[in-house]
Write an enzyme that holds these catalytic residues in place. Structure first.
Site, PDB file in Angstrom:
ATOM      1  N   LYS A  35       0.859  -1.196   0.000  1.00  0.00           N
ATOM      2  CA  LYS A  35       0.000   0.000   0.000  1.00  0.00           C
ATOM      3  C   LYS A  35       0.889   1.238   0.000  1.00  0.00           C
ATOM      4  O   LYS A  35       1.901   1.280   0.721  1.00  0.00           O
ATOM      5  CB  LYS A  35      -0.886   0.008   1.256  1.00  0.00           C
ATOM      6  CG  LYS A  35      -1.597   1.346   1.550  1.00  0.00           C
ATOM      7  CD  LYS A  35      -2.633   1.704   0.503  1.00  0.00           C
ATOM      8  CE  LYS A  35      -3.250   3.097   0.787  1.00  0.00           C
ATOM      9  NZ  LYS A  35      -4.221   3.500  -0.269  1.00  0.00           N
ATOM     10  N   SER A  36       0.528   2.256  -0.780  1.00  0.00           N
ATOM     11  CA  SER A  36       1.302   3.504  -0.760  1.00  0.00           C
ATOM     12  C   SER A  36       1.454   3.980   0.678  1.00  0.00           C
ATOM     13  O   SER A  36       0.469   4.056   1.426  1.00  0.00           O
ATOM     14  CB  SER A  36       0.586   4.596  -1.556  1.00  0.00           C
ATOM     15  OG  SER A  36       0.543   4.274  -2.928  1.00  0.00           O
TER      16      SER A  36
ATOM     17  N   GLY B  21      -8.225   7.752   1.411  1.00  0.00           N
ATOM     18  CA  GLY B  21      -7.495   8.765   2.175  1.00  0.00           C
ATOM     19  C   GLY B  21      -6.150   8.282   2.671  1.00  0.00           C
ATOM     20  O   GLY B  21      -5.676   8.714   3.735  1.00  0.00           O
TER      21      GLY B  21
ATOM     22  N   CYS C  42      -0.134  11.366  -5.415  1.00  0.00           N
ATOM     23  CA  CYS C  42      -0.103  11.855  -4.044  1.00  0.00           C
ATOM     24  C   CYS C  42      -0.478  13.343  -4.063  1.00  0.00           C
ATOM     25  O   CYS C  42      -0.311  14.033  -5.067  1.00  0.00           O
ATOM     26  CB  CYS C  42       1.250  11.614  -3.402  1.00  0.00           C
ATOM     27  SG  CYS C  42       2.624  12.084  -4.414  1.00  0.00           S
TER      28      CYS C  42
ATOM     29  N   LYS D 253       3.739   5.840 -10.472  1.00  0.00           N
ATOM     30  CA  LYS D 253       2.325   5.470 -10.667  1.00  0.00           C
ATOM     31  C   LYS D 253       1.614   6.730 -11.102  1.00  0.00           C
ATOM     32  O   LYS D 253       1.640   7.745 -10.377  1.00  0.00           O
ATOM     33  CB  LYS D 253       1.755   4.935  -9.360  1.00  0.00           C
ATOM     34  CG  LYS D 253       0.257   4.616  -9.364  1.00  0.00           C
ATOM     35  CD  LYS D 253      -0.045   3.380 -10.158  1.00  0.00           C
ATOM     36  CE  LYS D 253      -1.475   2.884  -9.966  1.00  0.00           C
ATOM     37  NZ  LYS D 253      -1.740   2.294  -8.634  1.00  0.00           N
TER      38      LYS D 253
ATOM     39  N   ASN E 102      -3.651   4.958 -12.363  1.00  0.00           N
ATOM     40  CA  ASN E 102      -4.320   5.022 -11.071  1.00  0.00           C
ATOM     41  C   ASN E 102      -5.817   5.199 -11.370  1.00  0.00           C
ATOM     42  O   ASN E 102      -6.226   5.330 -12.521  1.00  0.00           O
ATOM     43  CB  ASN E 102      -3.770   6.216 -10.270  1.00  0.00           C
ATOM     44  CG  ASN E 102      -3.923   6.033  -8.768  1.00  0.00           C
ATOM     45  OD1 ASN E 102      -4.899   5.492  -8.291  1.00  0.00           O
ATOM     46  ND2 ASN E 102      -2.929   6.491  -8.025  1.00  0.00           N
TER      47      ASN E 102
ATOM     48  N   THR F  86      -9.619  -3.420  -8.619  1.00  0.00           N
ATOM     49  CA  THR F  86     -11.010  -3.678  -8.246  1.00  0.00           C
ATOM     50  C   THR F  86     -11.357  -5.166  -8.252  1.00  0.00           C
ATOM     51  O   THR F  86     -11.958  -5.681  -7.296  1.00  0.00           O
ATOM     52  CB  THR F  86     -11.945  -2.905  -9.190  1.00  0.00           C
ATOM     53  OG1 THR F  86     -11.693  -1.498  -9.046  1.00  0.00           O
ATOM     54  CG2 THR F  86     -13.407  -3.195  -8.891  1.00  0.00           C
TER      55      THR F  86
HETATM   56  C1  YRO Z   1      -5.552   9.556  -3.723  1.00  0.00           C
HETATM   57  C2  YRO Z   1      -4.502   9.661  -2.631  1.00  0.00           C
HETATM   58  C3  YRO Z   1      -5.141   9.536  -1.273  1.00  0.00           C
HETATM   59  C4  YRO Z   1      -3.864  11.037  -2.744  1.00  0.00           C
HETATM   60  C5  YRO Z   1      -3.391   8.602  -2.856  1.00  0.00           C
HETATM   61  C6  YRO Z   1      -3.760   7.177  -2.466  1.00  0.00           C
HETATM   62  C7  YRO Z   1      -4.796   6.579  -3.357  1.00  0.00           C
HETATM   63  C8  YRO Z   1      -6.052   6.216  -2.906  1.00  0.00           C
HETATM   64  C9  YRO Z   1      -6.490   6.426  -1.488  1.00  0.00           C
HETATM   65  O1  YRO Z   1      -5.783   5.986  -0.557  1.00  0.00           O
HETATM   66  O2  YRO Z   1      -7.576   7.045  -1.355  1.00  0.00           O
HETATM   67  N1  YRO Z   1      -6.988   5.680  -3.734  1.00  0.00           N
HETATM   68  C10 YRO Z   1      -6.706   5.449  -5.061  1.00  0.00           C
HETATM   69  O3  YRO Z   1      -7.571   4.961  -5.837  1.00  0.00           O
HETATM   70  N2  YRO Z   1      -5.476   5.778  -5.541  1.00  0.00           N
HETATM   71  C11 YRO Z   1      -4.513   6.340  -4.748  1.00  0.00           C
HETATM   72  O4  YRO Z   1      -3.400   6.634  -5.252  1.00  0.00           O
END
Ligand code: YRO
Length: 309
Positions: free
Chosen positions: A44-45, A71, A128, A162, A192, A270
């Site tokens: 996870k990021s 988030g 990000c 990404k 993304n 998904t």
């Molecule tokens: C959208 C961000 C919260 C800035 C980064 C993490 C992220 C999220 C997320 O953690 O909401 N969801 C996604 O589909 N892509 C993402 O890269």
């Protein structure tokens, strides 16, 4: 049929992996991907400090895919750095996704990742957030250029980015032109989620997710054509880089289409969230069957060979 491939000097049993953010939050989820048929996986990021993320419901499946505004919930970069340090890389490659909330946070994490000298492949999430009120980094070309220049100064290995989807040819050109200034950016992961969509429950006359008045990133069937276009656009514009495809994959046929469009590896978001890690064995079987039907023996027989009319 042989699904094996090589990427950044690593051997992959097949080109399949998860999309960052899906089934990769904690030890349990990551271990399940390691035990799955996926050829690789990504964490996870992560951010400098752990984050709880947004209030729930923050992910919902829809008839044609999903919507999310998670988030950035994550256990903090120290957890994921420790996880990638312990991984057995002889089993399968592992990527580490980084999404600092600022340039400084990204540099702090990148310095620690460099110092740890782990075999994990870094995927820098350019969706990000940027300064509030400004677009995400990948939609702010000067900020993206500055971010890549700074990270390339700090980090010592090839890494990838990404990217969110682009929808204008001039944006494909501008984004690729920036990425091509950085040979250290060895791969581009497209795409993304498509940002700030809105899903509605007709019966209750209400949005599906709680954060951001129901606005969130969409994935699934909705995004396949956009994902394929972004894969092919960067495949054509970045001949010295690899492309990882992501978006709209739920059968072997879509894996095949991403590879044909130029992807070297293919991420699943998904459909993985909805089916679980068993999906990877199904996708591998379906891809192998399609290749056999077409008389292809290896991925190289058709990878990047999409024909135009
Ligand atoms: C959208 C961000 C919260 C800035 C980064 C993490 C992220 C999220 C997320 O953690 O909401 N969801 C996604 O589909 N892509 C993402 O890269």
């Amino acid at each position: 049929t042989d699904l094996s491939t090589r990427f950044l000097d690593c051997a992959f049993a097949n080109p399949l992996m998860n999309a960052s953010g899906v089934w990769c939050y904690d030890q349990t989820e990551l271990d399940a991907l390691n035990l799955s048929a996926a050829g690789a996986y990504v964490t996870k990021s992560c951010t400098l400090e752990p984050r709880a993320g947004n209030p729930e419901p923050r992910y919902k499946a829809t008839p044609l895919g999903s919507i999310n505004s998670m988030g950035l919930p994550n256990l903090g970069y120290r957890f994921y750095l420790d996880y990638v340090a312990k991984h057995d890389y002889a089993r399968k490659p592992l990527f580490m996704s980084v999404a600092g909330l600022s340039l400084e946070d990204n540099l702090a994490m990148v310095r620690e990742i460099k110092a740890a000298n782990v075999p994990a492949i870094m995927e820098l999430n350019l969706s990000c957030p940027n300064v509030p009120g400004k677009p995400q980094i990948a939609y702010d070309f000067d900020a993206m250029d500055a971010m890549l220049a700074a990270v390339c100064r700090e980090y010592d290995k090839p890494f990838g980015v990404k990217m969110p989807p682009y929808f204008d040819i001039a944006h494909f050109d501008a984004a690729a032109e920036i990425l091509n200034r950085y040979p250290q950016v060895a791969f581009v992961t497209c795409i993304n989620s498509i940002g700030n969509a809105l899903a509605i429950d007709t019966e209750t006359e209400t949005v599906l997710i709680k954060p951001k008045d129901g606005f969130g990133g969409i994935g699934g069937d909705y995004v396949l054509p956009t994902a394929l276009a972004n894969v092919n656009a960067f495949f054509r514009r970045c001949p010295d880089k690899k492309v990882i495809g992501c978006g709209g994959v739920k059968t072997g046929e879509q894996v095949f289409q991403h590879l044909l469009a130029g992807a070297s590896l293919v991420q699943v978001g998904t459909a993985l969230q909805e089916e679980g890690p068993a999906i990877f064995a199904r996708l591998a079987d379906e891809l192998a069957a399609l290749m056999a039907k077409k008389g292809y023996k290896t991925l190289g027989d058709f990878q990047g060979k999409l024909k135009t009319l």
